[in-house]
Design an enzyme around this catalytic site. Sequence first.
Site, PDB file in Angstrom:
ATOM      1  CB  SER A 138       6.803  23.714  15.807  1.00  0.00           C
ATOM      2  OG  SER A 138       5.846  22.993  16.531  1.00  0.00           O
ATOM      3  CE1 TYR A 148      11.364  23.265  18.940  1.00  0.00           C
ATOM      4  CE2 TYR A 148       9.273  23.896  18.718  1.00  0.00           C
ATOM      5  CZ  TYR A 148       9.918  23.196  19.118  1.00  0.00           C
ATOM      6  OH  TYR A 148       9.318  22.350  17.613  1.00  0.00           O
TER       7      TYR A 148
END
Length: 257
Positions: A138, A148
């Site tokens: 990401s 994350y």
Amino acid sequence: MTTALITGATAGIGAAFARRLAADGHDLVLVARDTKRLSEQATELHDRHGIEAEVLTADLSTEDGIAAVEARLSQPRQPVDLLVNNAGFGNKGRYLEVSMADELTMIKVHIEAVLRLTSAATASMRERGRGGVVNVASVAAFVPRGTYGASKAWVVQFTQGAARDLAGSGVRLMALCPGFVRTEFHQRAGMGTDNIPGWLWLDADKLVAAALTDLARGKSLSIPDPRYKALMGAVKLAPRGLLGGITSKTGRKYGPK
Ligand SMILES: NC(=O)c1ccc[n+]([C@@H]2O[C@H](COP(=O)([O-])OP(=O)(O)OC[C@H]3O[C@@H](n4cnc5c(N)ncnc54)[C@H](OP(=O)(O)O)[C@@H]3O)[C@@H](O)[C@H]2O)c1
């Protein structure tokens, strides 16, 4: 005929990989937890494109689930030519608001599963002298954004390091870094998306097409959109404190439960 194994194939980016690779004539191994959804998808892709689509139900947050996919990737009689490590999720909340159990589940799915599946796949690909791995990270890998972002930073560093170590072996590895993509991701995490500007959203099918072009070109890092390429260029120059202030809020507003 070549075979691609995709984790997290039931929805979003994984389903887009499955559609595109099936249309290109690849047989598929579809991995996720929802057997019914996987089977419906396998039938549809077989009927539409005439490819073979195998269903492998596995929860990649468990030892049994990871081991089952490792075993499939190591089968010499049915080799996998392309692995897409895509399964993933977001946790609702900032640091200390997320339970330790949920943080550890994320590390299992985003890091341990990616490490073990990449290793199982590339060991057998290296013996055959060809193959590819796409690890879905990401753009959050490049900004301070809790477990994350940290887990996705690991995916980028690991993948680019492994790509370098396997250079010349015929095996390609690429970390794919999408920005915001319209999928089930935010809804599943209970995150609202009202504060994400419309121009930042990407389409999953276009993202996958660009990613596969980058893989064919031999890139080890793919940020497949001019908007995000420009943004990530700016991120490299921005002060860390300012960056953290912006990125810890964007896309993390809580939606209704
Ligand atoms: N959407 C975005 O804005 C965005 C941006 C950057 C990166 N990403 C990354 O892209 C990847 C795909 O996300 P997405 O946006 O397509 O999300 P999504 O639409 O929610 O799909 C997630 C997929 O992962 C599977 N999955 C989740 N936990 C799993 C587990 N424990 N074991 C096996 N499969 C599991 C889900 O299948 P089942 O529920 O059937 O198991 C589903 O197929 C993720 O790694 C995510 O971090 C997404």
